[in-house]
Design a protein around this motif. Structure first.
Motif, PDB file in Angstrom:
ATOM      1  N   ALA A 135       0.828  -1.210   0.000  1.00 43.36           N
ATOM      2  CA  ALA A 135       0.000   0.000   0.000  1.00 43.36           C
ATOM      3  C   ALA A 135       0.860   1.256   0.000  1.00 43.36           C
ATOM      4  CB  ALA A 135      -0.937  -0.014   1.206  1.00 43.36           C
ATOM      5  N   LYS A 136       2.002   1.207   0.665  1.00 43.01           N
ATOM      6  CA  LYS A 136       2.844   2.395   0.754  1.00 43.01           C
ATOM      7  C   LYS A 136       3.568   2.707  -0.556  1.00 43.01           C
ATOM      8  CE  LYS A 136       6.893   0.033   2.765  1.00 43.01           C
ATOM      9  NZ  LYS A 136       7.759  -0.026   3.954  1.00 43.01           N
ATOM     10  N   ALA A 137       3.410   1.843  -1.563  1.00 38.16           N
ATOM     11  CA  ALA A 137       3.923   2.180  -2.899  1.00 38.16           C
ATOM     12  C   ALA A 137       3.134   3.344  -3.493  1.00 38.16           C
ATOM     13  CB  ALA A 137       3.853   0.972  -3.824  1.00 38.16           C
ATOM     14  N   PHE A 138       1.930   3.579  -2.980  1.00 35.68           N
ATOM     15  CA  PHE A 138       1.104   4.696  -3.427  1.00 35.68           C
ATOM     16  C   PHE A 138       1.199   5.826  -2.414  1.00 35.68           C
ATOM     17  CE2 PHE A 138      -0.519   1.073  -5.626  1.00 35.68           C
ATOM     18  CZ  PHE A 138      -1.067   1.533  -6.811  1.00 35.68           C
ATOM     19  N   SER A 139       1.488   7.020  -2.877  1.00 36.19           N
ATOM     20  CA  SER A 139       1.540   8.189  -1.996  1.00 36.19           C
ATOM     21  C   SER A 139       0.784   9.326  -2.655  1.00 36.19           C
ATOM     22  CB  SER A 139       2.989   8.602  -1.720  1.00 36.19           C
ATOM     23  OG  SER A 139       3.657   8.944  -2.931  1.00 36.19           O
ATOM     24  N   GLY A 140       0.088  10.128  -1.838  1.00 32.91           N
ATOM     25  CA  GLY A 140      -0.752  11.173  -2.388  1.00 32.91           C
ATOM     26  C   GLY A 140      -0.390  12.558  -1.914  1.00 32.91           C
ATOM     27  N   VAL A 141      -0.679  13.538  -2.756  1.00 34.29           N
ATOM     28  CA  VAL A 141      -0.551  14.960  -2.409  1.00 34.29           C
ATOM     29  C   VAL A 141      -1.925  15.579  -2.611  1.00 34.29           C
ATOM     30  CG1 VAL A 141       0.562  17.145  -2.932  1.00 34.29           C
ATOM     31  CG2 VAL A 141       1.856  15.007  -3.154  1.00 34.29           C
ATOM     32  N   PRO A 142      -2.654  15.889  -1.526  1.00 30.54           N
ATOM     33  CA  PRO A 142      -4.025  16.389  -1.665  1.00 30.54           C
ATOM     34  C   PRO A 142      -4.078  17.809  -2.214  1.00 30.54           C
ATOM     35  CG  PRO A 142      -3.368  16.396   0.629  1.00 30.54           C
ATOM     36  CD  PRO A 142      -2.271  15.722  -0.124  1.00 30.54           C
ATOM     37  N   SER A 143      -5.164  18.094  -2.914  1.00 33.55           N
ATOM     38  CA  SER A 143      -5.388  19.456  -3.394  1.00 33.55           C
ATOM     39  C   SER A 143      -5.933  20.308  -2.256  1.00 33.55           C
ATOM     40  CB  SER A 143      -6.392  19.441  -4.554  1.00 33.55           C
ATOM     41  OG  SER A 143      -7.664  19.031  -4.080  1.00 33.55           O
ATOM     42  N   GLN A 144      -5.969  21.615  -2.456  1.00 35.99           N
ATOM     43  CA  GLN A 144      -6.419  22.525  -1.410  1.00 35.99           C
ATOM     44  C   GLN A 144      -7.928  22.465  -1.191  1.00 35.99           C
ATOM     45  OE1 GLN A 144      -4.951  26.422  -2.389  1.00 35.99           O
ATOM     46  NE2 GLN A 144      -2.845  25.941  -1.803  1.00 35.99           N
ATOM     47  N   ASP A 145      -8.697  22.090  -2.235  1.00 35.46           N
ATOM     48  CA  ASP A 145     -10.149  22.116  -2.054  1.00 35.46           C
ATOM     49  C   ASP A 145     -10.690  20.863  -1.375  1.00 35.46           C
ATOM     50  OD1 ASP A 145     -10.169  20.120  -3.960  1.00 35.46           O
ATOM     51  OD2 ASP A 145     -11.180  21.299  -5.508  1.00 35.46           O
ATOM     52  N   GLY A 146      -9.845  19.885  -1.131  1.00 34.77           N
ATOM     53  CA  GLY A 146     -10.246  18.732  -0.339  1.00 34.77           C
ATOM     54  C   GLY A 146     -11.005  17.655  -1.058  1.00 34.77           C
TER      55      GLY A 146
END
Length: 608
Positions: free
Chosen positions: A274-285
């Motif tokens: 699962a940790k092979a996937f990493s995310g950067v969230p946008s500001q609008d959520g």
């Protein structure tokens, strides 16, 4: 408001804004080269004579037929047809088109033959209508326009004259030599690279591109249905297909090689964390970008790559040898989406040159060389690579092409739950694959003299634009879709979209996924356990699931090239050399004592 009509002249000037070479100019240039003089720069701009190249005539008339809609009025002569509304083509008319095309092809000549008298008559008939409107609304009582028949017959003659262009044959026609020799010279000089050109025509590529083709659709009524040998393709700004000619050093195969094609799939990575996937969230959520960080293979030019490669190559060799012990020579090896780095793939190509009979390596990549950058610069993303191996005079070399994915993968809540990725990605957001899309293209390799292969990456198979127009136009015999997906069952999306390409243009489609996400789905327990790492569909309508049984490290798939005869919309048959690549065998491949690092999703010797 009155809108002025576009004329034939305006369209033809757009296709050839700088003019084209006719036969007289062609002869003048030959003479200049023979006398070691610089050839002149004259070109035909007034359309007083037709192009010397069959490919150029195809581009010109094909664009007219496409823009006017005239092509869909074509049909072979049968009882009950209305000759006023259709371009009815009799058997005698088809025979005449083939006769003219054969003469103009120059099958036994070294120089381009002049346009036959019948071709010149048709050309004069077409240019008599240069100032006629291109399109006229058909209305309730449609009638064929005066210039349609001439344009259609010229289009079909050009197609017949291009019979062997783009494929390897022992006796190339004059038309084929005229087109191919300059391309081979440029490729030998490294200016076009292994990817090859996106068009064989001198027409403006911002208007239309032309490449060879392999399959003629047997369903539908499209411009694709009206030709056997050439494909009318969209302008380069939409997408481009790179046609890679077979090297001349390879022994020619005039009508293709009907021998079985043995292909091994190694579904790496076998495990994905699962940790092979990493995310950067946008500001609008509501959404974010996600990256895939491969723990199963190191990035290009890292110390880990060199440290573990020998062990990795031994594993690959053992799998190929185990498959060969059952089927004989292995001709192709396939890895799924994002399985390898460019550096590992390149080194694998170098090693596989020593393997007898090996022809093709296909893999998804997670990094690739920067376009136009100095050697050693790479960028991360999602790519597909093909390497074609050529043997001649005891030596082996390979042509390697790499292109990027056309569409970003969007991970939604359902997929995050199915693949158990919630520890890495917020299930309440939609996550878009964080990749650049700098260009959209396909690579087409000629295999065994008379067949073609190309690759798609996951979303490319599902989305109609832009690459599917290229695939349908060229009609490759074999399409390999590389996925990072769940089980390849008949009831899931890859089967639906493979069916579309199997029907039109008739391509055989193999989709392959890594075992990693499939296994994560199994571990969730929400669905019955699955082991379908591949799916095969061909033009017979048969769909076959390809399973990876417990304890297997790969699957060997045997395909049988099967010759058939196809017909165009006007009823013209080809020479009976079209091929359908059909499934004839599936066997799992097991290697005793296989490397536990690789099957556990680790690069040999790398830190966990």
């Amino acid at each position: 408001m009155t809108v002025s009509s576009t004329t034939l002249r305006a369209v033809m000037q757009a296709v050839f804004p700088n003019g084209y070479i006719d036969h007289a100019i062609y002869l003048d240039r030959l003479k200049a080269m023979g006398e070691k003089r610089k050839p002149g720069t004259a070109r035909v701009t007034d359309f007083s004579s037709p192009p010397a190249s069959a490919v150029d005539l195809f581009a010109l008339t094909g664009h007219l037929l496409l823009k006017s809609g005239a092509y869909h009025h074509v049909g072979p002569l049968v009882d009950g047809t209305d000759p006023s509304a259709m371009i009815v083509v009799s058997k005698a008319a088809r025979t005449e088109v083939q006769r003219i095309g054969t003469i103009w092809r120059g099958a036994v000549e070294k120089t381009l033959p002049p346009p036959p008298a019948a071709l010149l008559d048709l050309w004069r008939e077409l240019v008599d209508h240069l100032d006629a409107p291109l399109f006229t609304a058909p209305g309730r009582s449609a009638e064929a326009r005066d210039w349609w028949r001439a344009a259609i017959e010229l289009f079909c003659i050009a197609d017949e004259a291009a019979q062997d262009i783009g494929f390897h044959a022992s006796d190339k026609s004059a038309q084929a030599e005229y087109i191919e020799v300059p391309i081979r010279l440029r490729q030998a000089g490294g200016s076009t690279g292994a990817r090859g050109p996106i068009t064989l025509s001198s027409a403006d590529p911002d208007q239309v591109c032309v490449l060879p083709k392999s399959r003629t659709p047997k369903v539908g009524c499209t411009i694709r249905s009206l030709s056997h040998n050439l494909a009318l393709l969209p302008p380069r700004g939409l997408a481009g297909a790179h046609w890679s000619l077979t090297p001349t050093r390879q022994a020619p195969q005039k009508d293709g090689d009907p021998a079985p094609f043995n292909l091994v799939v190694i579904p790496m990575p076998f495990d994905i964390r699962a940790k092979a996937f990493s995310g950067v969230p946008s500001q609008d959520g509501t959404w974010g970008w996600f990256d895939v960080n491969p723990h199963w293979c190191p990035y290009t030019a890292t110390p880990e790559q060199n440290a573990g490669f020998e062990t990795f190559f031994k594993f690959v060799t053992r799998v190929l040898d185990a498959a060969a012990s059952d089927t004989g020579e292995i001709h192709c090896l396939v890895f799924p989406e994002a399985a390898l780095s460019y550096g590992v793939l390149r080194e694998l190509c170098e090693r596989l040159k020593e393997r007898p009979g090996f022809e093709l390596l296909i893999s998804g990549l997670f990094d690739a060389p920067m376009p136009g950058a100095i050697e050693g610069r790479h960028r991360r993303g999602n790519f597909t690579a093909m390497a074609r191996f050529t043997r001649a005079e005891g030596e082996c070399s390979f042509d390697l092409s790499v292109r990027e994915k056309h569409h970003r993968w969007r991970l939604d809540a359902g997929q995050i739950e199915t693949y158990a990725l919630g520890s890495s990605l917020d299930v309440n957001r939609g996550w878009w694959e964080h990749i650049d899309i700098l260009g959209r293209s396909l690579d087409v390799f000629v295999m065994r003299g008379g067949a073609t292969v190309t690759t798609l990456i996951c979303e490319d198979l599902a989305r109609n634009d832009p690459c599917q127009e290229l695939v349908r136009g060229i009609g490759p015999n074999f399409v390999v879709a590389l996925l990072m997906d769940g089980p390849q069952r008949r009831d899931r999306w890859p089967a639906r979209y493979a069916t579309v390409l199997a029907e039109d243009p008739g391509s055989s489609v193999l989709s392959v996924t890594s075992y990693g996400l499939l296994n994560r789905t199994n571990n969730v327990g929400a669905y019955p356990p699955a082991d379908q790492i591949g799916l095969f569909r061909d033009d017979t309508g048969k769909t076959t699931e390809i399973r990876l049984p417990s304890g297997a490290q790969g699957v060997c798939v045997t395909l049988q090239p099967t010759e058939l005869t196809e017909h165009t919309l006007d009823g013209r048959p080809d020479k009976g050399d079209a091929q359908s690549w059909r499934l004839s065998g599936i066997q799992p491949v097991r290697v005793s004592g296989s490397n536990i690092d690789i099957t556990a999703g680790r690069w040999p010797g790398a830190d966990d």
